[in-house]
Design an enzyme around this catalytic site. Structure first.
Site, PDB file in Angstrom:
ATOM      1  N   TYR A   1       1.007  -1.066   0.343  1.00 39.43           N
ATOM      2  CA  TYR A   1      -0.024   0.082   0.040  1.00 39.43           C
ATOM      3  C   TYR A   1       0.469   1.524  -0.362  1.00 39.43           C
ATOM      4  CZ  TYR A   1      -3.509   3.306   1.111  1.00 39.43           C
ATOM      5  OH  TYR A   1      -4.460   4.309   0.553  1.00 39.43           O
TER       6      TYR A   1
ATOM      7  N   THR B   1       1.418  23.860  -4.504  1.00 37.45           N
ATOM      8  CA  THR B   1       1.026  25.277  -3.814  1.00 37.45           C
ATOM      9  C   THR B   1       1.337  24.306  -2.791  1.00 37.45           C
ATOM     10  OG1 THR B   1      -1.155  25.095  -5.034  1.00 37.45           O
ATOM     11  CG2 THR B   1      -0.452  26.155  -3.232  1.00 37.45           C
TER      12      THR B   1
ATOM     13  N   VAL C   1       6.088   5.107   5.280  1.00 34.81           N
ATOM     14  CA  VAL C   1       5.386   6.481   5.918  1.00 34.81           C
ATOM     15  C   VAL C   1       5.035   5.974   7.281  1.00 34.81           C
ATOM     16  CG1 VAL C   1       2.419   6.969   5.764  1.00 34.81           C
ATOM     17  CG2 VAL C   1       4.461   7.497   3.203  1.00 34.81           C
TER      18      VAL C   1
ATOM     19  N   ASP D   1       9.349   3.224   1.780  1.00 37.12           N
ATOM     20  CA  ASP D   1       7.897   3.405   2.071  1.00 37.12           C
ATOM     21  C   ASP D   1       7.822   2.857   3.205  1.00 37.12           C
ATOM     22  OD1 ASP D   1       5.404   4.827   2.999  1.00 37.12           O
ATOM     23  OD2 ASP D   1       4.544   3.557   1.114  1.00 37.12           O
TER      24      ASP D   1
HETATM   25  C1  PLP Z   1       3.383   2.568   3.577  1.00 40.02           C
HETATM   26  C2  PLP Z   1       1.946   3.647   3.235  1.00 40.02           C
HETATM   27  N1  PLP Z   1       2.477   4.774   2.167  1.00 40.02           N
HETATM   28  C3  PLP Z   1       1.509   5.432   1.876  1.00 40.02           C
HETATM   29  C4  PLP Z   1       0.562   5.621   2.620  1.00 40.02           C
HETATM   30  C5  PLP Z   1      -0.164   6.985   2.006  1.00 40.02           C
HETATM   31  O1  PLP Z   1      -0.246   8.006   3.074  1.00 40.02           O
HETATM   32  P1  PLP Z   1      -1.744   9.130   3.011  1.00 40.02           P
HETATM   33  O2  PLP Z   1      -2.876   8.604   3.445  1.00 40.02           O
HETATM   34  O3  PLP Z   1      -1.097  10.248   4.160  1.00 40.02           O
HETATM   35  O4  PLP Z   1      -1.815   9.640   1.084  1.00 40.02           O
HETATM   36  C6  PLP Z   1       0.206   5.200   4.164  1.00 40.02           C
HETATM   37  C7  PLP Z   1      -1.479   5.520   4.653  1.00 40.02           C
HETATM   38  O5  PLP Z   1      -1.700   4.850   5.118  1.00 40.02           O
HETATM   39  C8  PLP Z   1       0.730   4.073   3.990  1.00 40.02           C
HETATM   40  O6  PLP Z   1       0.407   3.046   4.969  1.00 40.02           O
END
Ligand code: PLP
Length: 472
Positions: free
Chosen positions: A174, A341, A283, A281
C-alpha cells in the site's frame, strides 16, 4: 466573530433548520442566536450524511470532538483509546502534543505559507535535519501534505533521474490512492472497483517474501523463491527500463506482513546489481515506531529514496521524501517536474521539526522497543488461551496479531472478525483489522502512559476472546 462581538465562548457547533435542510453555521452570529443549542451526535451524523463525502466510513458513527495523548472523546463525552495511531492515524507522539501545537501555532502566526519559487527558514532547517536522521547518503528533502503525494513525487523523481519508466512494487503493498499509486498497490480490493481496472503502463507487482503465508512455497523459507521471482521479473518480464523498486519493509495496510529476514536484503542486492533505484516507503514504519529510528535499520537497508508521512506531522498534514543528492540535478530543480501549492511549506516543516525533537528527546524508539516487547509478551500469554491467535508480529510497537480459524491451516478468521471492530468500539478501543479483515492492529502512540497501555491490552484480550468464541 465571537471575539469581535464579545460573545461568551460558544458551544462547539450549531445546526439550524433552514427550509427543511440542515445547515452548519457555527461561525455566523445570527445562527448562534437563532437556535443556540449544542448539536447532538445524531444531528451531526445527519449533517455528515448530508454534507460530507466519506471514504471507508465506519458502520459505527462517531463524531469526535477532542483528543489528548492517547485518548479521544466524542461529542457526547464518550472516551476512546487510540491503538491505531501507527496505522491509519498519525498521532505517534500523542494527540494534540503541546510542543507541536506551540510550534505550528507560532509558525502560523509568523509565516504560514510561501510561494513556489522560494525557500523559508523552517523548511531549510527541517530538510537539514532529515539529512542527519535518514540512512546514510540521503540528503535532499521534498515536503508535501501527505504520504501518498510523497510516494508519487518520489516515483516521478526516480523516473526522471533514471530516464526509465517501469516501477515494481510488491503484492500486498500500500503506497497511497492517487490514480498512479493505485497501480502500485498490491491489495486487489482497493483497486478492483475501478471500472476497467487501472495500472500505469510499466507499473507491476511481484510476490512478497511474507514469512507467515509464503506466496510461492508451502513452507517457511520461501523468501529466496520470492527474491528469485523479483529477479526473473526484472530480467525477463520487463522492458529493461526499470527505474525503481518500491517497498514497505513491513507491509502495514496489507495485513502487517513481515518478510523473512533475508528478503529485504535480497531486494536491495538485486536493485544494486542492476542499477535500479530502491525506494523505501516508511510512511508507517518510520521515526522510531519499529524500535529503531527506521525499519531500514532492522535489515541494513540503505535506500536511494526514503518516504515518510503520517507521524512526522504530529497531526498536521505531512509527507516527505529524502533522496540521494546525485538524483537531483540543477536542471531538475529549476523545472516543473512536480509542483504543488503546498510543497515545501513552513507549517509542515515546523510540525516535522517539533515531532523529530520529541522523538529524539524522549527516546521514543527505545520506548517503542520496550512497550512492543511488553505487548508481544502479553499477546503470547493470550495465545496460550485462545487458538484464534495464529501469529504475533512486530517489530517495536508496530504490532499485528493474525487471527486464524486454526493454526495449522493459517486460514484468516475474516468472518469471525466481522463484528469485532464494533465490539472494540463498544469498549472504547480504537483498533483496526487489516489484511483480509483478520489482522488486529496494536499501534498506540509511543508516548502512551502505562495505565492507558495496559487498559488497551486488556481490551484487546476481550476482542481476541470475542473472535475466538465466534470461531468455536
Ligand atoms: C505505507 C503507506 N504508504 C503511503 C501511504 C499514503 O499516505 P497518505 O494516506 O498520507 O496519502 C500510507 C497510508 O496509509 C501508508 O500506510
Amino acid at each position: 466573530v465571537q471575539a469581535a462581538l464579545k460573545f461568551t465562548p460558544a458551544p462547539r457547533n450549531y445546526l439550524t433548520s433552514c427550509e427543511g435542510r440542515l445547515s452548519l453555521c457555527g461561525t455566523i452570529n445570527h445562527c448562534l442566536y437563532f437556535k443556540g443549542k449544542a448539536l447532538e451526535q445524531h444531528e451531526l451524523v445527519s449533517g455528515a450524511d448530508e454534507y460530507v463525502i466519506h471514504a471507508l466510513r465506519g458502520k459505527r458513527r462517531i463524531v469526535f470532538e477532542r483528543a489528548s495523548g492517547s485518548r479521544l472523546w466524542d461529542v457526547e463525552g464518550r472516551e476512546y483509546f487510540d491503538a491505531i495511531s501507527g496505522t491509519n492515524g498519525p498521532a505517534m507522539v500523542g494527540h494534540a502534543h503541546p510542543l507541536v501545537t506551540e510550534r505550528v501555532s507560532a509558525q502560523l502566526a509568523k509565516l504560514p505559507s510561501t510561494f513556489l519559487a522560494h525557500d523559508s527558514v523552517p523548511v531549510v532547517e527541517f530538510a537539514a535535519r532529515m539529512s542527519e536522521l535518514t540512512p546514510s547518503g540521503l540528503s535532499k528533502t521534498f515536503l508535501c501534505p501527505g504520504g501518498g503525494e510523497a510516494v508519487e513525487a518520489a516515483v516521478k523523481l526516480a523516473i526522471r533521474a533514471t530516464g526509465r519508466t517501469e516501477v515494481i512494487s510488491l503484492h500486498g503493498a500500500y503506497h497511497g490512492m492517487s490514480l498512479a499509486l493505485m497501480g502500485l498497490g498490491g491489495i486487489p480490493s482497493l483497486r478492483e472497483w475501478f471500472p476497467g481496472g487501472i495500472r500505469w503502463p510499466g507499473f507491476q507487482q511481484v510476490p512478497n517474501g511474507d514469512a507467515y503465508r509464503p506466496q510461492l512455497t508451502v513452507k517457511e523459507g520461501g523468501w529466496e523463491t520470492a527474491a528469485r521471482a523479483l529477479e526473473a521479473t526484472i530480467d525477463r518480464g520487463s522492458y529493461n527500463r526499470i527505474a525503481a523498486v518500491l517497498i514497505e519493509l513491513v507491509q502495514g495496510p496489507g495485513g502487517h506482513v513481515v518478510y523473512e529476514d533475508g528478503f529485504p536484503q535480497a531486494v536491495q542486492r538485486i536493485c544494486r546489481e542492476r542499477g535500479i533505484l530502491l525506494i523505501v516507503d516508511e510512511v508507517q514504519t518510520g521515526l522510531g515506531r519499529c524500535g529503531t529510528r527506521w525499519a531500514c535499520d532492522l535489515y541494513g537497508i540503505e535506500p536511494d529514496i526514503i518516504v515518510v508521512g503520517k507521524a512526522f506531522g504530529g497531526g498536521f498534514p505531512f509527507g516527505a521524501f529524502t533522496a540521494k543528492a546525485d538524483l537531483v540535478d540543477e536542471e531538475l530543480e529549476a523545472s516543473p517536474w512536480h509542483v504543488l501549492t503546498f510543497m515545501n511549506q513552513p507549517l509542515q516543516a515546523a510540525a516535522g521539526l517539533a515531532v523529530t525533537e520529541i522523538v529524539e528527546s524522549q527516546q521514543l524508539a527505545a520506548r517503542a522497543q520496550i512497550l512492543g516487547d511488553r505487548a508481544r509478551a502479553r499477546f503470547e500469554q493470550m495465545a496460550e488461551k485462545y487458538g484464534a491467535i495464529g501469529d504475533i508480529r512486530g517489530p517495536g510497537l508496530f504490532i499485528g496479531v493474525d487471527l486464524v480459524t486454526d493454526r495449522t491451516s493459517r486460514l484468516p478468521a475474516t468472518d469471525a472478525c466481522s463484528g469485532a471492530l464494533e465490539y472494540a468500539l463498544d469498549m472504547g478501543l480504537m483498533t483496526w483489522f487489516g489484511g483480509v479483515g483478520n489482522v488486529l492492529k496494536f499501534k498506540p502512540p509511543l508516548t502512551v502512559p502505562d495505565e492507558d497501555f495496559e487498559h488497551m491490552l486488556d481490551m484487546c484480550e476481550r476482542v481476541v476472546a470475542y473472535v475466538d468464541g465466534k470461531i468455536r
